[in-house]
Design a protein around this motif. Structure first.
Motif, PDB file in Angstrom:
ATOM      1  N   VAL A 166      99.815  71.606  25.723  1.00 52.96           N
ATOM      2  CA  VAL A 166     101.141  71.349  25.153  1.00 52.96           C
ATOM      3  C   VAL A 166     102.088  70.853  26.249  1.00 52.96           C
ATOM      4  CG1 VAL A 166     103.163  72.427  24.074  1.00 52.96           C
ATOM      5  CG2 VAL A 166     100.857  72.948  23.227  1.00 52.96           C
ATOM      6  N   LEU A 167     102.062  71.488  27.410  1.00 54.61           N
ATOM      7  CA  LEU A 167     102.909  71.049  28.526  1.00 54.61           C
ATOM      8  C   LEU A 167     102.520  69.651  28.996  1.00 54.61           C
ATOM      9  CD1 LEU A 167     103.154  74.356  30.590  1.00 54.61           C
ATOM     10  CD2 LEU A 167     104.999  73.234  29.333  1.00 54.61           C
ATOM     11  N   SER A 168     101.218  69.378  29.055  1.00 54.01           N
ATOM     12  CA  SER A 168     100.753  68.050  29.476  1.00 54.01           C
ATOM     13  C   SER A 168     101.209  66.975  28.497  1.00 54.01           C
ATOM     14  CB  SER A 168      99.223  68.030  29.589  1.00 54.01           C
ATOM     15  OG  SER A 168      98.784  68.925  30.579  1.00 54.01           O
ATOM     16  N   ALA A 169     101.064  67.247  27.209  1.00 54.60           N
ATOM     17  CA  ALA A 169     101.495  66.282  26.192  1.00 54.60           C
ATOM     18  C   ALA A 169     103.006  66.080  26.248  1.00 54.60           C
ATOM     19  CB  ALA A 169     101.071  66.761  24.798  1.00 54.60           C
ATOM     20  N   ALA A 170     103.742  67.158  26.464  1.00 57.36           N
ATOM     21  CA  ALA A 170     105.202  67.047  26.556  1.00 57.36           C
ATOM     22  C   ALA A 170     105.612  66.216  27.765  1.00 57.36           C
ATOM     23  CB  ALA A 170     105.835  68.436  26.614  1.00 57.36           C
ATOM     24  N   LEU A 171     104.956  66.434  28.898  1.00 54.51           N
ATOM     25  CA  LEU A 171     105.259  65.659  30.104  1.00 54.51           C
ATOM     26  C   LEU A 171     104.992  64.174  29.877  1.00 54.51           C
ATOM     27  CD1 LEU A 171     103.887  67.708  33.132  1.00 54.51           C
ATOM     28  CD2 LEU A 171     106.126  66.662  32.954  1.00 54.51           C
ATOM     29  N   MET A 172     103.813  63.863  29.340  1.00 60.64           N
ATOM     30  CA  MET A 172     103.461  62.459  29.128  1.00 60.64           C
ATOM     31  C   MET A 172     104.371  61.845  28.069  1.00 60.64           C
ATOM     32  SD  MET A 172     101.597  59.983  30.211  1.00 60.64           S
ATOM     33  CE  MET A 172     100.272  60.751  31.115  1.00 60.64           C
ATOM     34  N   GLY A 173     104.647  62.575  27.006  1.00 64.32           N
ATOM     35  CA  GLY A 173     105.527  62.054  25.960  1.00 64.32           C
ATOM     36  C   GLY A 173     106.923  61.781  26.480  1.00 64.32           C
ATOM     37  N   ALA A 174     107.457  62.694  27.289  1.00 65.56           N
ATOM     38  CA  ALA A 174     108.792  62.500  27.853  1.00 65.56           C
ATOM     39  C   ALA A 174     108.800  61.306  28.807  1.00 65.56           C
ATOM     40  CB  ALA A 174     109.254  63.762  28.578  1.00 65.56           C
ATOM     41  N   TYR A 207      95.102  62.851  24.436  1.00 69.53           N
ATOM     42  CA  TYR A 207      94.085  63.815  24.848  1.00 69.53           C
ATOM     43  C   TYR A 207      94.624  65.250  24.891  1.00 69.53           C
ATOM     44  CZ  TYR A 207      90.347  66.055  27.480  1.00 69.53           C
ATOM     45  OH  TYR A 207      89.351  66.903  27.886  1.00 69.53           O
ATOM     46  N   PRO A 208      95.770  65.508  25.516  1.00 73.89           N
ATOM     47  CA  PRO A 208      96.245  66.897  25.484  1.00 73.89           C
ATOM     48  C   PRO A 208      96.616  67.366  24.072  1.00 73.89           C
ATOM     49  CG  PRO A 208      97.788  65.507  26.702  1.00 73.89           C
ATOM     50  CD  PRO A 208      96.593  64.676  26.380  1.00 73.89           C
ATOM     51  N   ALA A 266      95.165  70.649  22.375  1.00 70.02           N
ATOM     52  CA  ALA A 266      96.050  71.658  21.799  1.00 70.02           C
ATOM     53  C   ALA A 266      95.606  72.065  20.398  1.00 70.02           C
ATOM     54  CB  ALA A 266      97.494  71.154  21.775  1.00 70.02           C
ATOM     55  N   THR A 267      94.882  71.170  19.715  1.00 69.92           N
ATOM     56  CA  THR A 267      94.383  71.512  18.373  1.00 69.92           C
ATOM     57  C   THR A 267      93.088  72.305  18.431  1.00 69.92           C
ATOM     58  OG1 THR A 267      93.107  69.470  18.108  1.00 69.92           O
ATOM     59  CG2 THR A 267      95.430  69.427  17.393  1.00 69.92           C
ATOM     60  N   GLY A 268      92.574  72.521  19.630  1.00 65.78           N
ATOM     61  CA  GLY A 268      91.355  73.306  19.787  1.00 65.78           C
ATOM     62  C   GLY A 268      90.101  72.486  19.972  1.00 65.78           C
ATOM     63  N   VAL A 269      90.201  71.174  19.873  1.00 64.12           N
ATOM     64  CA  VAL A 269      89.046  70.302  20.095  1.00 64.12           C
ATOM     65  C   VAL A 269      88.934  70.066  21.598  1.00 64.12           C
ATOM     66  CG1 VAL A 269      88.045  68.033  19.645  1.00 64.12           C
ATOM     67  CG2 VAL A 269      89.351  69.209  17.861  1.00 64.12           C
ATOM     68  N   GLU A 270      87.759  70.342  22.138  1.00 66.92           N
ATOM     69  CA  GLU A 270      87.560  70.183  23.585  1.00 66.92           C
ATOM     70  C   GLU A 270      86.352  69.283  23.829  1.00 66.92           C
ATOM     71  OE1 GLU A 270      87.060  72.976  27.524  1.00 66.92           O
ATOM     72  OE2 GLU A 270      88.035  73.794  25.771  1.00 66.92           O
ATOM     73  N   PRO A 326      90.933  69.605  35.497  1.00 65.02           N
ATOM     74  CA  PRO A 326      89.919  68.693  36.033  1.00 65.02           C
ATOM     75  C   PRO A 326      88.709  68.582  35.090  1.00 65.02           C
ATOM     76  CG  PRO A 326      89.867  70.787  37.210  1.00 65.02           C
ATOM     77  CD  PRO A 326      90.972  70.881  36.206  1.00 65.02           C
ATOM     78  N   ASP A 327      88.727  67.544  34.245  1.00 61.39           N
ATOM     79  CA  ASP A 327      87.583  67.305  33.361  1.00 61.39           C
ATOM     80  C   ASP A 327      87.274  65.813  33.327  1.00 61.39           C
ATOM     81  OD1 ASP A 327      89.132  65.976  31.345  1.00 61.39           O
ATOM     82  OD2 ASP A 327      89.519  67.849  30.313  1.00 61.39           O
ATOM     83  N   ALA A 328      86.173  65.452  32.653  1.00 57.67           N
ATOM     84  CA  ALA A 328      85.705  64.067  32.664  1.00 57.67           C
ATOM     85  C   ALA A 328      86.706  63.118  32.002  1.00 57.67           C
ATOM     86  CB  ALA A 328      84.349  63.975  31.977  1.00 57.67           C
ATOM     87  N   VAL A 329      87.347  63.548  30.928  1.00 60.20           N
ATOM     88  CA  VAL A 329      88.290  62.669  30.238  1.00 60.20           C
ATOM     89  C   VAL A 329      89.510  62.416  31.106  1.00 60.20           C
ATOM     90  CG1 VAL A 329      89.788  62.406  28.220  1.00 60.20           C
ATOM     91  CG2 VAL A 329      87.470  63.317  27.941  1.00 60.20           C
ATOM     92  N   GLN A 330      90.078  63.476  31.676  1.00 58.69           N
ATOM     93  CA  GLN A 330      91.259  63.294  32.524  1.00 58.69           C
ATOM     94  C   GLN A 330      90.924  62.487  33.771  1.00 58.69           C
ATOM     95  OE1 GLN A 330      94.422  64.438  31.434  1.00 58.69           O
ATOM     96  NE2 GLN A 330      94.968  62.934  32.991  1.00 58.69           N
TER      97      GLN A 330
END
Length: 194
Positions: free
Chosen positions: A7-15, A61-62, A66-70, A149-153
């Motif tokens: 949620v914080l990551s999505a908020a940062l990118m969205g802002a 992606y974040p 946040a919806t639980g899909v990983e 730190p994951d493959a998508v990021q």
């Protein structure tokens, strides 16, 4: 209760994206011309695509997480202080990029095309770097990678870094063509990155 990392990551990118787009619209209106130059100059198709993919992915992606899909488990499970440090780096990078974009004023462009270069900006962060917007964007993505730190990021961050490297080559060639000796002198005084 603190919001989750996605949620914080999505908020940062969205802002960041909201501020980026708003400043772009204001700059274009004030200058009386479009700021979007991708498509006008050669060899910008791949960087433009990579920028779009990295920023769209950086926002979506974040939200997916946040919806639980990983789709990609983290390589590591960083402790909370490392996650916080990553988020602070991302926040600092986003703020630095927005500050640099504001400093460009009427010279702000997205992409580059011969005959469309603005005046050289040598104030603010442009005294330290010829490309402070890109430096900030890379820090934004690097911070998100540190936090998760994951493959998508990692792929999103790599796509952004590649886009930046390709785009800087195009932009520098156009600036030398349009601004000549003045840009070459600026390039000698100020490093490309930091």
């Amino acid at each position: 209760m603190m919001p989750s990392l996605p949620v914080l990551s999505a908020a940062l990118m969205g802002a960041y994206l909201a501020a980026f787009l708003a400043l772009t619209a204001l700059s274009a209106r004030a200058a009386g011309r479009p700021a979007w130059l991708f498509g006008l100059g050669g060899r910008q198709g791949l960087p433009a695509l990579l920028f779009r993919l990295s920023f769209a992915g950086g926002l979506l992606y974040p939200v997916l997480l946040a919806t639980g899909v990983e789709p990609a488990p983290a390589f590591l499970d960083p402790p909370p202080p490392v996650c916080i440090a990553g988020l602070l780096l991302a926040l600092s990078g986003g703020l630095f990029a927005i500050h640099a974009q504001r400093c460009m004023g009427l010279s702000w462009r997205i992409g580059s095309a011969a005959g469309h270069s603005g005046a050289i900006v040598e104030t603010g962060p442009f005294r330290l770097s010829r490309n402070p917007v890109f430096v900030g964007q890379v820090a934004l993505f690097a911070g998100l990678l540190v936090a998760r730190p994951d493959a998508v990021q990692l792929a999103l961050t790599a796509a952004l870094v590649l886009a930046v490297r390709l785009q800087v080559r195009v932009e520098e060639a156009v600036l030398v063509q349009d601004l000549g000796a003045a840009y070459r002198a600026y390039r000698r005084r100020v490093p490309r990155w930091l």
